[in-house]
Write a protein that holds these residues in place. Structure first.
Motif, PDB file in Angstrom:
ATOM      1  N   VAL A  38     -32.161  55.572  39.830  1.00 47.79           N
ATOM      2  CA  VAL A  38     -31.892  54.889  38.568  1.00 47.79           C
ATOM      3  C   VAL A  38     -31.584  53.425  38.822  1.00 47.79           C
ATOM      4  N   SER A  39     -30.747  53.160  39.820  1.00 51.84           N
ATOM      5  CA  SER A  39     -30.323  51.772  39.955  1.00 51.84           C
ATOM      6  C   SER A  39     -31.411  50.888  40.547  1.00 51.84           C
ATOM      7  N   ILE A  40     -32.338  51.480  41.306  1.00 50.67           N
ATOM      8  CA  ILE A  40     -33.407  50.608  41.827  1.00 50.67           C
ATOM      9  C   ILE A  40     -34.265  50.105  40.678  1.00 50.67           C
ATOM     10  N   VAL A  41     -34.487  50.965  39.681  1.00 50.74           N
ATOM     11  CA  VAL A  41     -35.297  50.548  38.538  1.00 50.74           C
ATOM     12  C   VAL A  41     -34.563  49.477  37.753  1.00 50.74           C
ATOM     13  N   SER A  42     -33.264  49.696  37.540  1.00 54.98           N
ATOM     14  CA  SER A  42     -32.564  48.703  36.740  1.00 54.98           C
ATOM     15  C   SER A  42     -32.429  47.405  37.525  1.00 54.98           C
ATOM     16  N   LEU A 278     -21.639  48.069  40.796  1.00 56.18           N
ATOM     17  CA  LEU A 278     -20.746  49.217  40.707  1.00 56.18           C
ATOM     18  C   LEU A 278     -21.460  50.457  41.268  1.00 56.18           C
ATOM     19  N   MET A 279     -22.734  50.582  40.883  1.00 57.83           N
ATOM     20  CA  MET A 279     -23.520  51.715  41.364  1.00 57.83           C
ATOM     21  C   MET A 279     -23.614  51.708  42.878  1.00 57.83           C
ATOM     22  N   LYS A 280     -23.767  50.501  43.428  1.00 61.90           N
ATOM     23  CA  LYS A 280     -23.862  50.399  44.887  1.00 61.90           C
ATOM     24  C   LYS A 280     -22.575  50.877  45.527  1.00 61.90           C
ATOM     25  N   VAL A 354     -35.243  61.145  36.927  1.00 62.41           N
ATOM     26  CA  VAL A 354     -36.384  61.009  36.022  1.00 62.41           C
ATOM     27  C   VAL A 354     -36.035  61.557  34.632  1.00 62.41           C
ATOM     28  N   VAL A 355     -35.311  62.674  34.612  1.00 57.65           N
ATOM     29  CA  VAL A 355     -34.976  63.282  33.324  1.00 57.65           C
ATOM     30  C   VAL A 355     -33.837  62.539  32.632  1.00 57.65           C
ATOM     31  N   LEU A 356     -32.805  62.202  33.408  1.00 54.33           N
ATOM     32  CA  LEU A 356     -31.617  61.615  32.785  1.00 54.33           C
ATOM     33  C   LEU A 356     -31.683  60.097  32.661  1.00 54.33           C
ATOM     34  N   GLY A 357     -32.474  59.464  33.512  1.00 53.07           N
ATOM     35  CA  GLY A 357     -32.561  58.000  33.509  1.00 53.07           C
ATOM     36  C   GLY A 357     -32.793  57.422  32.125  1.00 53.07           C
ATOM     37  N   PRO A 358     -33.827  57.887  31.418  1.00 56.18           N
ATOM     38  CA  PRO A 358     -34.108  57.339  30.096  1.00 56.18           C
ATOM     39  C   PRO A 358     -32.948  57.549  29.119  1.00 56.18           C
ATOM     40  N   TYR A 359     -32.222  58.661  29.257  1.00 56.72           N
ATOM     41  CA  TYR A 359     -31.114  58.919  28.333  1.00 56.72           C
ATOM     42  C   TYR A 359     -29.891  58.098  28.683  1.00 56.72           C
ATOM     43  N   LEU A 360     -29.543  58.102  29.965  1.00 55.89           N
ATOM     44  CA  LEU A 360     -28.289  57.467  30.365  1.00 55.89           C
ATOM     45  C   LEU A 360     -28.418  55.960  30.508  1.00 55.89           C
TER      46      LEU A 360
END
Ligand SMILES: Nc1ncnc2c1ncn2[C@@H]1O[C@H](COP(=O)(O)OP(=O)(O)OP(=O)(O)O)[C@@H](O)[C@H]1O
Ligand SMILES: [Mg+2]
Lengths: 406, 223
Positions: A38-42, A278-280, A354-360
Motif C-alpha cells: 500500500v505505501s509503495i503506491v502512495s 509513519l508507515m515506514k 489489493v483488496v483493502l488498499g482501495p478502501y483504506l
C-alpha cells in the motif's frame, strides 16, 4: 534415501502440525507485505503529485475529506457550481486556471469505476463572463508547477497535463483511463454504457500511475445530469500563482467561498508524506516484532519437534550419522518452513493490500512481485535464526540416553 | 583378533555418588565369533555393548578394533566407524516410525551417500534375505514384532558391517519368534562371516554363543 528426502517425508507425515508452526511467521510477513504494497503506491503517488502538479489548490465541500476526493463515494458531499463563477467574477488575482470536477464511483456492468465530469477548455472559454476575466489564452501556463512545454522540453510525456489541456469533450463522448480501459475492455471508438447512458470512448488515456488511470472522464454537464446533481461539483482544482498563494490567496478564496474547505496540494502531499513515514516506522517496528515473535515461534516449533524425535536422533547417531546430519535435518526443515511462510505471507499480504488498499487508502494496489523474494528471504532468515539453538541442542544430544523406548 | 577391550572402566555419576557400571573389563573377540554377553539386570551389559564404539564414553581403559585404538579418537572418527563397520540391533527395534520398511533399511546406505538405485537394489536384496519382500512399503506400526525385528536385522547388515552389536534382540519376542531371530543371526554369522556380540537374558539365546562373556556388577566372571 537421502537426508533431504527424510526431511520431506517427515514434514509430510506431520503436515497438520505445520499450520501452527507457520502461523506467526505467515501473519507477520503478510502484515509487512500489505503495508509495504500500500505505501509503495502512495509513495509513487506522492512523487507523481509533486512532479506533475496539475493544480495546486483544491476547493472541497466543507465536510469532505481528502479521502472523499480520492475515493469518490456515493454520498460524498458536493458544492455548488456557482462557486466557479464566483471566483471568476471576484477581484482576486493570481488564479491562473481552474477545473471543476464531479466525481462518483459508479457501476459499469459488474465493475466499479470512477466517473469524473470535467469541463473542456473550449467550454470554459466560451463563457463570456470567463473571457472577460482574463483567463482566456492563459490556458495551462502554470505559475509554479512544471508546465507542459517545460516537461516536453525535457522529453517527458505528460499525459496528465495533456488531459487538462483537453480542448473539447463533447456531450456523449468520454475518455477512459488506461486501467479502466483494460478492465472494461474498452478501446478508442468503442461504446460504454454508464447508468443507462451510452458514451463513445474517444480516447484511451496513456497510463499516468495515478488514480486517473482508473477513471472515466466525461463532460461535466453529462455527468451532473446522469448523477442528478445538476450544478453541483465535488471539487474545484485551481492553478494558483505561487506568489499569490503566499500572499494570502487561500484566505481570499475562503472569504468568497463559504462552507468550503480550501487546501493546497502541498498540504495534501505533506500529509501523505507524513503518513508514509509513519508507515515506514510501523513497518520497522513490525519487522522487529516479527523477527522475535516469528523466530521464537518457529524455534519453539522446532524444539517440540526435536523432543518428539529424540529417539530418532539417537537411532541415527547410533547408525553413524554425524552431528552435521542432525543439523541438516532440522535446518532444512526450518528453511522449508521459512520458504512456505514467506510465500504464504506474500500471497496473504498482497491479497490484503489489493483488496483493502482501495478502501483504506483510496489507492489502487498492484502486487509487487519483488516482495516475494524479500518475503522468502526474510522468512527463511527468521526461521533459521529461531531454529539454531534447538538444532544445536539436538545435535548435542547424548545418543545413548535417547535410545531407550519411552 | 578383531575387537579387544582392556581394563575398561565406566563410572556413572548419579546424585553425587559414583556407579561402577564397568569395572576393569577385559576381553578379546576374534573375527567370526558369536559372542553372548549375559548377567543379571544392572550388571553393565548394555553399557559394555554401547560403549565399545563410542555411544557411551568410557571412563578409562583401551579398546582396539581392527588393529587400531579407538577409545581415544574423536567423536567424529567413532561415528564414522559406526557408520561403516558396525550394525546395531536393539530390544525395541529402533526403527524410524514414519519411514517404510524399505526406507528404514536404506538409511545406513543413505548415511554413506550411496546412490539411490544401488540403495534400492541392496535393500531389496537384504529384505528378500530376511523374508520381507512383501512388506517393503509397510510402516513399522503396520508390522508384527517379529517382522519389525527382521527389518532391524536387515538394517543392521545392509551396509555389510564387520560386527553386529545386538542388545537383547529377542527380549520383546515370544519363544518361537526368538528362535527364528536367533537362527537368522546364526545364519548371518556363518554365511557372511560377520562377528556378532549379543547381550541376552535368555539361556536359550546364550547357547548360540561361540564365546561367552558373563558380567556381574560390572566385572567379568567365569562361570
Ligand atoms: N545414564 C546412566 N546414568 C547413571 N547410571 C546409569 C546410567 N545408565 C546405566 N546406569 C547404571 O549402570 C549400571 C549398568 O547398567 P546397564 O544398563 O549397563 O545394565 P544391564 O546389564 O544392561 O541391565 P539390563 O539387563 O536390565 O538391561 C546400572 O546399575 C545402571 O543403573
Ligand atoms: Mg541392558
Amino acid at each position: 534415501m537421502t537426508i533431504s528426502k527424510l526431511v520431506l517425508i517427515e514434514l509430510w507425515k506431520r503436515k497438520s502440525q505445520l499450520i501452527t508452526g507457520l502461523l506467526a511467521i505467515t501473519l507477520g510477513i503478510s502484515v509487512i507485505v500489505a503495508i509495504q504494497s500500500v505505501s509503495i503506491v502512495s509513495e509513487q503517488n506522492v512523487a507523481r503529485n509533486l512532479d506533475n502538479l496539475g493544480a495546486n489548490i483544491l476547493v472541497l465541500p466543507q465536510g469532505a475529506s481528502i479521502d472523499d476526493y480520492y475515493t469518490s463515494d456515493i454520498d460524498a458531499p458536493t458544492l455548488p457550481m456557482d462557486y466557479v463563477e464566483r471566483i471568476l467574477t471576484s477581484t482576486i488575482a493570481g488564479v491562473d486556471n481552474m477545473s471543476p470536477k464531479l466525481t462518483r464511483r459508479v457501476k459499469v456492468g459488474n465493475q466499479s469505476v470512477v466517473l469524473t465530469g470535467i469541463l473542456p477548455k473550449s467550454e470554459i472559454a466560451s463563457k463570456p463572463l470567463w473571457q472577460s476575466s482574463g483567463l482566456l489564452g492563459t490556458a495551462l501556463k502554470t505559475a509554479c508547477a512544471p508546465n507542459q512545454s517545460a516537461n516536453e522540453s525535457h522529453g517527458l510525456e505528460d499525459p496528465k497535463l495533456k488531459r487538462k489541456a483537453i480542448d473539447t469533450l463533447y456531450s456523449n463522448d468520454c475518455l477512459a483511463g488506461s486501467q479502466v480501459a483494460q478492465r472494461l475492455k474498452l478501446s478508442a471508438n468503442s461504446k460504454v454504457t454508464i447508468m443507462g447512458k451510452e458514451f463513445k470512448v474517444v480516447k484511451i488515456l496513456a497510463e499516468t500511475g495515478t488514480v486517473d488511470d482508473d477513471r472515466i472522464f466525461a463532460n461535466l454537464k453529462d455527468v451532473q445530469k446522469l448523477l442528478k446533481l445538476e450544478n453541483q461539483v465535488s471539487a474545484i482544482e485551481i492553478m494558483g500563482c505561487c506568489n499569490a498563494i503566499s500572499e494570502g490567496l487561500l484566505g481570499q478564496l475562503r472569504n468568497i467561498l463559504p462552507d468550503t474547505r480550501i487546501t493546497t496540494i502541498g498540504q495534501i502531499v505533506s500529509t501523505q508524506i507524513e503518513t508514509n513515514q509513519l508507515m515506514k516506522k510501523v513497518t520497522l517496528i513490525m519487522l522487529v516484532i516479527i523477527f522475535f515473535v516469528g523466530g521464537i515461534s518457529i524455534g519453539n516449533f522446532i524444539w517440540a519437534n526435536v523432543n518428539e524425535r529424540k529417539r530418532e536422533i539417537g537411532i541415527l547417531r547410533m547408525m553413524g550419522a554425524e552431528r552435521s546430519v542432525i543439523y541438516k535435518m532440522f535446518l532444512l526443515k526450518a528453511i522449508i518452513l521459512g520458504i512456505a511462510g514467506g510465500i504464504l505471507g506474500f500471497l496473504l499480504g498482497t491479497l490484503a493490500g489489493v483488496v483493502l488498499g482501495p478502501y483504506l487508502a483510496g489507492i489502487l494496489v498492484k502486487p509487487v512481485y519483488l516482495y516475494l523474494l524479500w518475503s522468502v528471504l526474510l522468512s527463511v532468515s527468521i526461521s533459521l535464526a529461531g531454529s539454531l539453538i534447538p538444532t544445536y541442542l539436538a545435535a548435542k544430544f547424548d545418543p545413548h540416553n535417547n535410545l531407550q523406548e519411552d | 583378533m578383531m575387537l579387544q577391550g582392556d581394563k575398561i572402566v565406566k563410572q556413572y555419576n548419579h546424585k553425587g555418588g559414583l556407579i561402577n557400571a564397568l569395572d576393569h573389563v577385559s576381553f578379546t573377540v576374534e573375527k567370526g565369533d558369536f559372542v553372548t554377553v549375559t548377567g543379571p539386570s544392572g550388571s553393565g551389559k548394555s553399557t559394555l555393548l554401547l560403549s565399545l564404539f563410542g555411544l557411551i564414553r568410557l571412563s578409562s581403559g583401551t579398546v582396539i578394533f581392527d588393529g587400531k585404538r579407538i577409545d581415544d579418537v574423536s567423536d567424529r572418527h567413532l561415528t564414522d566407524i559406526r557408520k561403516k563397520s558396525v550394525g546395531y540391533i536393539l530390544q525395541h527395534f529402533a526403527l524410524i516410525p514414519y519411514l517404510t520398511t524399505l526406507q528404514n533399511v536404506m538409511m545406513p546406505l543413505a548415511l554413506e551417500k550411496i546412490p539411490g538405485t544401488e540403495q534400492l537394489k541392496r535393500a531389496a536384496e537384504i529384505l528378500d534375505y530376511v523374508g520381507l519382500s512383501d512388506r517393503m512399503q509397510h510402516l513399522p506400526r503396520e508390522l508384527s514384532a517379529g517382522q519389525q525385528q527382521r527389518v532391524a536385522i536387515a538394517r543392521s547388515i545392509v551396509h555389510r558391517p564387520q560386527i553386529i552389536m545386538a542388545d537383547e534382540p529377542t527380549g520383546n519376542l515370544d519363544p518361537t519368534l526368538s528362535l527364528e531371530i536367533l537362527e537368522f543371526l546364526k545364519k548371518i554369522n556363518r554365511e557372511n562371516k560377520i562377528t556378532i556380540m549379543m547381550v541376552t537374558h535368555s539361556p536359550v539365546a546364550a547357547e548360540y554363543g561361540t564365546m561367552k562373556l558373563h558380567l556381574n556388577e560390572g566385572k567379568i566372571v567365569n562361570l
